[in-house]
Design a protein around this motif. Structure first.
Motif, mmCIF file in Angstrom:
data_model
loop_
_atom_site.group_PDB
_atom_site.id
_atom_site.type_symbol
_atom_site.label_atom_id
_atom_site.label_comp_id
_atom_site.label_asym_id
_atom_site.label_seq_id
_atom_site.Cartn_x
_atom_site.Cartn_y
_atom_site.Cartn_z
ATOM 1 N N GLU A 128 0.906 -0.897 0.235
ATOM 2 C CA GLU A 128 0.119 0.111 -0.304
ATOM 3 C C GLU A 128 0.612 1.151 -0.424
ATOM 4 O OE1 GLU A 128 -2.491 -0.185 3.142
ATOM 5 O OE2 GLU A 128 -3.686 -1.415 2.228
ATOM 6 N N ARG A 129 0.249 2.135 -0.823
ATOM 7 C CA ARG A 129 0.683 3.534 -0.350
ATOM 8 C C ARG A 129 0.865 3.108 1.404
ATOM 9 N NH1 ARG A 129 -2.915 7.826 -2.492
ATOM 10 N NH2 ARG A 129 -4.432 5.379 -2.045
ATOM 11 N N ASP A 130 2.160 5.194 1.320
ATOM 12 C CA ASP A 130 3.036 5.097 3.196
ATOM 13 C C ASP A 130 1.886 6.502 3.576
ATOM 14 O OD1 ASP A 130 4.510 4.795 5.105
ATOM 15 O OD2 ASP A 130 6.211 5.829 4.462
ATOM 16 N N MET A 131 0.895 5.683 3.359
ATOM 17 C CA MET A 131 -0.039 7.336 3.913
ATOM 18 C C MET A 131 -0.932 6.504 4.694
ATOM 19 S SD MET A 131 -1.687 7.770 0.735
ATOM 20 C CE MET A 131 -3.587 8.799 1.598
ATOM 21 N N ASP A 132 -1.621 7.201 5.803
ATOM 22 C CA ASP A 132 -2.751 7.015 7.111
ATOM 23 C C ASP A 132 -4.104 6.773 5.528
ATOM 24 O OD1 ASP A 132 -1.405 5.808 8.731
ATOM 25 O OD2 ASP A 132 -1.328 8.509 9.668
#
Length: 100
Positions: free
Chosen positions: A28-32
């Motif tokens: 997944e993209r590195d974000m919340d």
């Protein structure tokens, strides 16, 4: 006919298999991932996540308490969704930025 408990067990097993086989190697993209209110959003929701859910008490119908489906009985097919429904989240600067 299988019981609801058996169905939920099967769904949990299928989810585990899906995670190990289908998601394998897919980062997944590195974000919340959160709602505008800051609530965490899971990558998948299944009936097993809502075992204690009471349709009438917790979800309800559009235009009726607890308003989880919006305040309009016909959702937003009759009236367009408007930004005013997001007022009050954050300070004045954050609200102004969101509107722009």
């Amino acid at each position: 006919m299988t019981s609801k408990k058996d169905q939920l067990k099967t769904i949990k097993e299928e989810e585990k298999k899906w995670r190990s086989e289908t998601l394998k190697g897919r980062a997944e993209r590195d974000m919340d991932f959160t709602t505008i209110s800051g609530e965490k959003i899971n990558d998948l929701y299944t009936p097993s996540h809502f075992e204690g859910l009471s349709y009438s008490r917790d979800l309800g119908f559009p235009g009726q308490y607890p308003y989880t489906r919006g305040v309009q009985p016909n959702m937003y097919r009759g009236r367009l969704w408007t930004m005013r429904q997001f007022s009050g989240f954050g300070d004045a600067y954050q609200t102004n930025e969101r509107y722009r």
